[in-house]
Design a protein around this motif. Structure first.
Motif, short mmCIF file in Angstrom:
data_model
loop_
_atom_site.label_atom_id
_atom_site.label_comp_id
_atom_site.label_asym_id
_atom_site.label_seq_id
_atom_site.Cartn_x
_atom_site.Cartn_y
_atom_site.Cartn_z
N LYS A 87 42.75 33.78 24.17
CA LYS A 87 43.87 33.66 25.12
C LYS A 87 43.62 34.51 26.37
O LYS A 87 43.87 34.07 27.50
CB LYS A 87 45.19 34.08 24.46
N LEU A 88 43.13 35.72 26.19
CA LEU A 88 42.85 36.60 27.33
C LEU A 88 41.72 36.04 28.21
O LEU A 88 41.79 36.10 29.44
CB LEU A 88 42.52 38.01 26.85
N LEU A 89 40.67 35.50 27.59
CA LEU A 89 39.59 34.89 28.36
C LEU A 89 40.09 33.67 29.13
O LEU A 89 39.72 33.45 30.28
CB LEU A 89 38.43 34.50 27.44
N LEU A 90 40.92 32.87 28.50
CA LEU A 90 41.50 31.71 29.16
C LEU A 90 42.35 32.14 30.36
O LEU A 90 42.27 31.55 31.44
CB LEU A 90 42.32 30.88 28.17
N LEU A 91 43.15 33.18 30.18
CA LEU A 91 43.98 33.70 31.28
C LEU A 91 43.10 34.19 32.43
O LEU A 91 43.39 33.91 33.60
CB LEU A 91 44.88 34.83 30.76
N ALA A 92 42.01 34.90 32.12
CA ALA A 92 41.10 35.39 33.16
C ALA A 92 40.47 34.22 33.92
O ALA A 92 40.36 34.26 35.14
CB ALA A 92 40.03 36.29 32.54
N CYS A 93 40.08 33.17 33.21
CA CYS A 93 39.50 31.99 33.86
C CYS A 93 40.51 31.30 34.76
O CYS A 93 40.18 30.89 35.89
CB CYS A 93 38.96 31.01 32.81
N VAL A 94 41.73 31.16 34.31
CA VAL A 94 42.78 30.53 35.11
C VAL A 94 43.03 31.35 36.38
O VAL A 94 43.16 30.80 37.48
CB VAL A 94 44.07 30.36 34.29
N VAL B 71 40.06 30.75 38.85
CA VAL B 71 40.16 29.43 39.49
C VAL B 71 41.29 29.42 40.52
O VAL B 71 41.16 28.89 41.62
CB VAL B 71 40.35 28.32 38.43
N PHE B 72 42.41 30.05 40.20
CA PHE B 72 43.54 30.12 41.13
C PHE B 72 43.14 30.86 42.40
O PHE B 72 43.46 30.43 43.52
CB PHE B 72 44.73 30.80 40.46
N ALA B 73 42.43 31.98 42.25
CA ALA B 73 42.01 32.76 43.42
C ALA B 73 41.07 31.95 44.31
O ALA B 73 41.20 31.94 45.53
CB ALA B 73 41.35 34.06 42.97
N TRP B 74 40.11 31.26 43.71
CA TRP B 74 39.20 30.42 44.50
C TRP B 74 39.95 29.26 45.15
O TRP B 74 39.61 28.83 46.25
CB TRP B 74 38.06 29.89 43.64
N GLY B 75 40.95 28.74 44.48
CA GLY B 75 41.73 27.64 45.04
C GLY B 75 42.56 28.06 46.24
O GLY B 75 42.93 27.23 47.07
N LEU B 76 42.86 29.35 46.37
CA LEU B 76 43.64 29.83 47.51
C LEU B 76 42.84 29.88 48.80
O LEU B 76 43.42 29.90 49.88
CB LEU B 76 44.21 31.22 47.21
N ILE B 77 41.51 29.89 48.72
CA ILE B 77 40.69 30.00 49.92
C ILE B 77 40.95 28.85 50.89
O ILE B 77 41.24 29.09 52.07
CB ILE B 77 39.20 30.12 49.56
N PRO B 78 40.90 27.57 50.48
CA PRO B 78 41.18 26.50 51.44
C PRO B 78 42.63 26.53 51.93
O PRO B 78 42.92 26.18 53.08
CB PRO B 78 40.88 25.21 50.69
#
Length: 180
Positions: free
Chosen positions: A17-24, A27-34
């Motif tokens: 669960k913690l690894l999944l949360l870190a991955c999410v 991905v969210f941080a990279w998605g904020l760039i555009p």
């Protein structure tokens, strides 16, 4: 009644669960760039890398007082560059095109990429200095030991307030991480 100790299965499930949360979160941080880039284009924020435009300006009824311009440069600590304006001060009449040159040397034995960020003193002067050509509009890559000169072309707006008779245009040059 006491709870039984956590089992290996429970620990693995928590780790998953913690690894999944870190991955999410990643991905969210990279998605904020555009989204951030689109917001900056829409609002004009972060427009340091675009030349200003100079519209037609009417001649002043009375001659405009010259403005004392001072030029300076600093380098981020650890960046092996030497940056200096070739002209330290000059007087310019608002509305006239001004060109000054900056010389940059990479004093290291490796390629370095840097970006210059302008600042104005007093800060209110930024509104009245219209840069048309500047090395700060793009990242600059330098080979080991390379020296180049860059022009800065600008106009001091004719609408500069009478009390603003001295402007300092300074650049701070930063290393562009991951690009060198």
């Amino acid at each position: 009644m006491d709870k039984p100790p956590a089992t290996l299965h429970d620990n693995r499930l928590l780790l998953l669960k913690l690894l999944l949360l870190a991955c999410v979160m990643f991905v969210f941080a990279w998605g904020l760039i555009p989204v951030y880039d689109a917001l900056c284009r829409l609002t004009g924020l972060g427009s340091l890398q675009r030349p200003d435009t100079v519209g037609s300006q009417r001649l002043a009824a009375t001659p405009l007082a010259p403005v004392l311009l001072t030029f300076d440069a600093t380098v981020q600590p650890g960046l092996p560059w030497q940056v200096r304006p070739l002209t330290r001060t000059l007087r310019a009449v608002p509305g006239e095109f001004v060109r000054v040159d900056y010389e940059i040397t990479n004093a290291s034995n490796r390629q370095v990429i840097g970006q210059a960020i302008p600042r104005y003193l007093p800060a209110a002067a930024a509104e009245y200095v219209k840069k048309l050509d500047c090395f700060c509009f793009a990242q600059q890559a330098f080979a080991p030991g390379e020296t180049r000169r860059f022009p800065v072309v600008f106009v001091v707006d004719k609408n500069v307030p009478a009390g603003l008779d001295s402007i300092t245009l300074a650049y701070t040059v930063f290393d562009v991480p991951g690009r060198s």
